[in-house]
Design a protein around this motif. Structure first.
Motif: not given
Lengths: 389, 339
Positions: A279-281, A283-291
């Motif tokens: 799910d792109p949304v 993925r975006g949220k997980l990546a934001r946290v990983l950043t």
């Protein structure tokens, strides 16, 4: 740029790893194990294990050897924080004593205090509580009203402390007490070291929103404490407290990073299991946290560098707290986003979610204790950026 | 453990900042912004870039460069961002990097000393392909040579025809280039092209970090003095908390750009992740910080006369270059989530 540890530090890592491998049963890695023990037994197991660890030489890593510490480098302390998480080691049961009380005693304690407090603390013979917050004094610590009245060689203490970690397990409490009658705000406070095993002290558990009871409330009703059991000068408790809290500044956040990064990987695995990882949304949220997590790792390297260079981080510690606590909370918000409409269920697809929910609930507390995010932002704005009070 | 700038690197930073403060301040920037028909390539600034080693940093010593690394280059990029400085510094540095990493011995000998001294202006793009139209190339209009895609590799193209492209970011100039076939850079493998993109991304992230930090610093200074309701507006918690959060965010972006530069140079395993973290973080925080600069200056911050728009517009343009925050987050997801 040199992002490596010294040979001696890496040697320390190997030694510590070997000890942890030999002394942590595999089942300790499962959250269910600790739940099955119950609060009392879990505390006892951790207390004993931590004592054994200290006796093996893996405590007080960066403390001077004269106090029973290892005399290690700040790098060794960072390695210790990292390896403890990697090995699923139990959390310390004496965090407030180890982080705050011991270094303060080393800095300003009397010889008797140094002797009586530090050794027993390292061996978990005495569990220390911190008596700062009161029902009417949370973020506004100077509003405390617990009072101590001089009676011969004692202070007689009455009042209440609240949200006290380990309240029911505590043996002693370092408490902010107003010892000058009628004094206001920062004046007339003393840091008293009060024996909790006496008729005038009543510690009761408080149930947290997570269901656990790691904290509690402590009632003082004519509790006695000898006037010699004061850390720092009588009436100078505010100064002692500020010194005490300053010992959080050397903490790099590497332990938190290591723990949260593992949790991120677990959440990622859950996302895959539920097919949510595409799910792109999400993925975006997980990546934001990983950043933000990666930034936390880099910040930890920055802090360690500053400490090794002998620089005082000063109020920059507020930034460390903001970065790890806010990111941790965001991480667990994303967990619920991964689960979607099933977010509150106890189990999904054969997965017991309750241990994760416990983390998620815990994440609501970290932006409050130890200086709320709002207090940290005030500190950052006023003390670091220089905005007017 | 030493994750910080060395004294030498700090000195380099001060030198660039010192030059800009004394010789190319915001009035000079305004001159470039308001003269939109100009080439945006002030001769005095270019001369300094050549004389003071800003262009030579990454060029090997055998080609008259300083032989430094991407860490030093990101120091310069950050300082230029903080000064919202115009000019083809990054464009030239990236063209030189392409020649250094993929050029033949002859190409290196011909171009690197010229790039290092400011004797030639370069440009670098991975949009479009030569021969053909290369869209919106940064400082393509003043470049003596552009490095662009060609087939599966890269080519050095001279003599391209430039058509200026208007942009609301007046601190730079863009142009479409109608490029010929040029000459191939023989070492331009897919890996080299990827590394060049990573280097470009890091330098843009560093520029954004410089922009963001300066925006916060200027806003704090203003809000300390500006009074409303009888008190400095910076004493209001609504403003304090926002600026505190931005300070944390910009600091994290500073760490991230520094680490990414080191990771690329040292070929660390997590370099791809580090680059995307740096760009995602820098893009977001620069737009937020420069937006806050306008907001927390109030009405004056929205005027043409005030400099806030230089910072905001530069942040907006660079936030989208070499992958916007969302595209880098997708890359982060791909690198850290199971298949």
């Amino acid at each position: 740029m040199d992002l490596t540890y010294t040979a001696a530090e890496e040697e320390f890592r190997d030694e510590l790893r070997a000890w942890l491998r030999a002394n942590i049963p595999e089942e300790w890695g499962r959250p269910e194990f600790w739940e099955s023990l119950g609060d009392e037994e879990s505390f006892r197991v951790r207390r004993d294990w931590e004592r054994d660890k200290a006796e093996a030489g893996f405590a007080g890593i960066a403390w001077p050897t004269e106090y029973g510490g290892r005399g290690g480098t700040p790098g060794m302390k960072a390695i210790y924080d990292e390896e403890m998480v990697r090995a699923n080691a139990p959390r310390t049961v004496n965090a407030l004593g180890l982080t705050f009380l011991a270094p303060t005693v080393m800095a300003i304690g009397t010889d008797a205090q140094k002797k009586e407090i530090i050794g027993p603390l390292l061996r978990n013979e005495v569990i220390w509580c911190q008596g700062f917050s009161e029902p009417g004094a949370g973020s506004d610590l100077a509003a405390i009203s617990t009072r101590g009245v001089r009676d011969g060689d004692d202070f007689v203490v009455s009042g209440q402390k609240v949200w006290t970690t380990n309240a029911v397990h505590g043996d002693k409490i370092f408490a902010m007490v107003r010892t000058e009658p009628g004094s206001q705000r920062h004046r007339g406070i003393s840091m008293l070291l009060i024996d909790m095993h006496q008729p005038g002290v009543d510690a009761r558990p408080l149930k947290q929103m997570s269901g656990a009871s790691e904290f509690g409330e402590v009632f003082f009703d004519d509790a006695h404490v000898p006037v010699t059991e004061c850390l720092g000068e009588i009436g100078e408790g505010w100064r002692t407290a500020m010194l005490l809290l300053s010992f959080e500044r050397g903490a790099s956040g590497i332990g938190q990073y290591t723990e949260f990064r593992r949790q991120y990987d677990e959440i990622a695995a859950v996302a895959k299991r539920l097919g949510r990882h595409r799910d792109p949304v999400v993925r975006g949220k997980l990546a934001r946290v990983l950043t933000e997590l990666e930034c936390l790792r880099l910040h930890a390297m920055h802090v360690l560098t500053e400490v090794e260079q002998g620089r005082d981080l000063g109020f920059e510690a507020s930034m460390t707290k903001l970065q790890w606590s806010e990111t941790f909370q965001d991480l667990w918000e994303v967990f619920d986003d991964v689960l979607g409409e099933d977010a509150t269920l106890d189990a999904v697809d054969g997965l017991d979610l309750r241990p994760w929910h416990a983390q998620s609930m815990w994440s609501r507390s970290v932006t409050i204790w130890g200086g709320s995010s709002q207090v940290q932002r005030n500190v950052t704005a006023e003390r670091v950026l220089g905005l007017p009070r | 453990m030493f994750f910080a700038l060395t004294d030498d690197q700090r000195e380099f930073d001060s030198a660039v900042r010192g030059y800009l403060a004394e010789r190319f301040d915001l009035d000079a920037v305004r001159g470039v912004v308001e003269d939109s028909g100009s080439d945006g390539h002030p001769a005095s600034l270019w001369k300094a870039a050549g004389e003071q080693g800003w262009l030579a940093a990454l060029v090997p010593e055998e080609h008259d460069g300083l032989g430094l690394g991407l860490v030093e280059a990101q120091v310069i990029a950050r300082a230029l961002g903080a000064g919202v400085a115009p000019g083809p510094w990054r464009a030239t540095v990236l063209a030189a990097e392409a020649v250094r990493l993929a050029g033949s011995d002859e190409q290196q000998a011909a171009w690197l000393p010229r790039f290092a001294a400011g004797g030639a202006v370069g440009a670098f793009t991975l949009r479009g392909s030569a021969p053909g139209v290369l869209p919106a190339v940064e400082y393509g209009g003043v470049a003596d040579v552009v490095v662009a895609r060609s087939g599966h590799g890269l080519a050095l193209v001279e003599g391209a025809t430039a058509t200026p492209r208007g942009s609301y970011d007046g601190t730079a100039r863009l142009a479409d280039l109608d490029a010929g076939a040029g000459t191939a850079l023989p070492g331009a493998t897919a890996e080299v092209v990827e590394e060049l993109a990573a280097r470009a991304t890091v330098l843009v992230a560093a520029d954004l970090v410089g922009v963001a930090r300066e925006a916060i610093t200027r806003t704090v200074a203003y809000d300390r003095d500006r009074e409303q309701f009888g008190v400095p507006v910076g004493s209001f918690q609504a403003i304090k908390h926002a600026l505190a959060d931005l300070h944390v965010g910009v600091t994290m972006a500073e760490h991230a750009a520094l680490y990414a530069a080191h990771a690329v140079d040292a070929r660390l395993e997590d370099a791809p992740l580090a680059v995307s973290v740096a760009k995602a973080k820098a893009s977001d925080v620069a737009v937020q910080a420069t937006g806050a600069m306008i907001q927390y200056h109030g009405g004056i911050g929205y005027t043409w006369e005030h400099e806030a728009h230089f910072f905001y517009k530069r942040a907006k343009r660079l936030a989208g270059q070499w992958g916007d925050a969302d595209s880098h987050r997708e890359r982060i997801a791909a690198l850290t989530l199971p298949e």
